[in-house]
Write a protein that holds these residues in place. Structure first.
Motif, PDB file in Angstrom:
ATOM      1  N   ALA A  36       0.820  -1.216   0.000  1.00  0.00           N
ATOM      2  CA  ALA A  36       0.000   0.000   0.000  1.00  0.00           C
ATOM      3  C   ALA A  36       0.853   1.265   0.000  1.00  0.00           C
ATOM      4  N   ARG A  37       1.969   1.283   0.743  1.00  0.00           N
ATOM      5  CA  ARG A  37       2.766   2.514   0.870  1.00  0.00           C
ATOM      6  C   ARG A  37       3.820   2.673  -0.215  1.00  0.00           C
ATOM      7  N   THR A  38       4.227   1.551  -0.858  1.00  0.00           N
ATOM      8  CA  THR A  38       5.353   1.649  -1.804  1.00  0.00           C
ATOM      9  C   THR A  38       5.119   0.980  -3.156  1.00  0.00           C
ATOM     10  N   PHE A 218       9.914  12.153   0.114  1.00  0.00           N
ATOM     11  CA  PHE A 218       8.757  11.904  -0.753  1.00  0.00           C
ATOM     12  C   PHE A 218       8.333  13.210  -1.442  1.00  0.00           C
ATOM     13  N   ARG A 219       8.189  14.258  -0.636  1.00  0.00           N
ATOM     14  CA  ARG A 219       7.762  15.562  -1.184  1.00  0.00           C
ATOM     15  C   ARG A 219       8.763  16.079  -2.202  1.00  0.00           C
ATOM     16  N   PHE A 220      10.047  16.003  -1.813  1.00  0.00           N
ATOM     17  CA  PHE A 220      11.114  16.476  -2.697  1.00  0.00           C
ATOM     18  C   PHE A 220      11.120  15.676  -4.014  1.00  0.00           C
ATOM     19  N   ARG A 254       3.878   5.312  -5.394  1.00  0.00           N
ATOM     20  CA  ARG A 254       3.065   6.519  -5.145  1.00  0.00           C
ATOM     21  C   ARG A 254       3.783   7.765  -5.632  1.00  0.00           C
ATOM     22  N   ILE A 255       5.119   7.782  -5.501  1.00  0.00           N
ATOM     23  CA  ILE A 255       5.885   8.930  -6.010  1.00  0.00           C
ATOM     24  C   ILE A 255       5.756   8.988  -7.540  1.00  0.00           C
ATOM     25  N   ILE A 256       5.920   7.848  -8.184  1.00  0.00           N
ATOM     26  CA  ILE A 256       5.881   7.809  -9.655  1.00  0.00           C
ATOM     27  C   ILE A 256       4.498   8.243 -10.146  1.00  0.00           C
ATOM     28  N   ARG A 261       0.886  12.130 -12.648  1.00  0.00           N
ATOM     29  CA  ARG A 261      -0.384  12.874 -12.538  1.00  0.00           C
ATOM     30  C   ARG A 261      -0.147  14.359 -12.703  1.00  0.00           C
ATOM     31  N   SER A 262       0.895  14.845 -12.018  1.00  0.00           N
ATOM     32  CA  SER A 262       1.185  16.274 -12.083  1.00  0.00           C
ATOM     33  C   SER A 262       1.573  16.702 -13.504  1.00  0.00           C
ATOM     34  N   LEU A 263       2.164  15.792 -14.262  1.00  0.00           N
ATOM     35  CA  LEU A 263       2.581  16.120 -15.631  1.00  0.00           C
ATOM     36  C   LEU A 263       1.499  15.809 -16.665  1.00  0.00           C
TER      37      LEU A 263
END
Ligand code: UT7
Length: 326
Positions: A36-38, A218-220, A254-256, A261-263
């Motif tokens: 779930a987290r990674t 994560f944020r960075f 989740r980072i990917i 999504r942002s792009l």
């Protein structure tokens, strides 16, 4: 002047598979939490006989074979790693010797998980000046020897492996090509491993394990990879919709997904293999690129964007067009 193309690629992963359930028997964690987290389900762990250099050699042999190039024809080997076999000599020298790349110059790049992009960009510079024609770029890491197996917040994330590409120069122009690299040393304490030669009082326990502020990293990761990709795609005069394949450092699903999504890049254009290998650090981008090509996700003339982030802090992104003509 020369134009660079990737003509060979390959990866190597150790045989031993460590599943999330296996980890649940070592630390207080669960398959459910890790997935779930990674997004990670399993990772590979090097045997006692394997090191960064031995894995790099295997991946490199595959990349050279694919390129139809003999080791003796290499001009340069650039090896990116955070886990060199030894501190001296550079790990690239061990790889060079094992391959029999007699006339190649070689050096290590120590730029965290962004290291492969830094290395690939460096290779393209040597090729564009016309200085070199045949360059091997490798990312290899044995992260299982850098994590603290008692620290559940880090040990579940990493795995071992190597990836390599051959970049060859020719006089035939390629399509769009661009890159951006960045760094911010003020974030050094967010992800670090104490050094051997630091002040003894800074590391009273004398360990060399990874320490990480997961949430900040994560944020960075999301902002740096999204911004770098946005910039480089626009620099080369493309739209995000022109990017047929997006490959990032495989650190966390989740980072990917957040970056894509942002792009505005749809899921089917984003390559992921984190589920099987976890975060292999400097090896993660070349391993993903190699798998994406082998799985038929790369077609002639496709525009590929790659992005990575890592300790330093560091980040980088690159856009190039896949075209095999020499
Ligand atoms: O190459 C770059 C390497 N680094 C990264 O990419 C790391 C980036 N960060 C991340 O991927 C995420 O921050 C993590 C996966 C490391 C952590 O996920 P998170 O959603 O940020 O969780 P968290 O750190 O906020 O922890 C939530 C909870 C905590 O418990 P409490 O305080 O809420 O009771 C942790 O103690 O999850 C706990 N926890 C775990 N539970 C089960 C932390 N690790 C584990 C674990 N199993 N392995």
């Amino acid at each position: 002047m020369g134009y660079g193309r990737i003509t060979g690629w390959g990866k190597y992963t150790p045989e031993r598979v460590l599943t999330n359930d296996d980890l649940g028997r070592i630390v207080d964690t669960s398959d459910e939490w890790i997935v779930a987290r990674t997004g990670i389900r399993e990772r590979r762990i090097a045997s006692d006989d394997e090191t960064t250099s031995t894995m790099a050699v295997e991946a490199s042999r595959r990349a050279l074979e694919r390129a139809g190039l003999e080791p003796g024809e290499l001009d340069l080997i650039i090896l990116s790693t955070l886990t060199p076999d030894m501190i001296i000599p550079p790990c690239a020298n061990l790889v060079k010797d094992a391959l029999g790349a007699k006339r190649a110059a070689c050096f290590d790049v120590f730029a965290g998980c962004s290291g492969f992009i830094y290395s690939l960009v460096t290779a393209y510079q040597f090729i564009s000046t016309g200085a070199y024609r045949n360059i091997l770029v490798v990312g290899s890491d044995v992260m299982s020897r850098q994590v603290n197996w008692k620290d559940r917040s880090t040990c579940v994330l990493f795995g071992d492996g190597a990836g390599a590409v051959v970049v060859q120069g020719s006089d035939v122009p390629t399509g769009p090509f661009g890159f951006t690299l960045g760094s911010d040393g003020s974030g050094a304490d967010l992800l670090y491993v104490p050094g051997v030669y630091g002040r003894p009082q800074d590391n009273p326990d004398g360990h060399h394990y990874i320490s990480m502020n997961g949430r900040e990293i994560f944020r960075f990761a999301v902002t740096s990879m999204a911004e770098a990709t946005r910039r480089v795609v626009s620099d080369v005069g493309l739209e995000m919709s022109d990017i047929e394949l997006f490959i990032t450092h495989q650190a966390n699903e989740r980072i990917i997904q957040a970056v894509a999504r942002s792009l505005g890049i749809p899921r089917e254009r984003v390559f992921m293999n984190i589920e099987r290998y976890g975060n292999t650090s400097a090896a993660s981008v070349p391993m993903a690129l190699s798998d994406a090509i082998d799985q038929g996700m790369v077609r002639e003339n496709d525009h590929i964007a790659i992005a990575a982030f890592g300790s330093g802090l560091s980040w980088g992104a690159m856009v190039f067009q896949w075209n095999k003509g020499k």
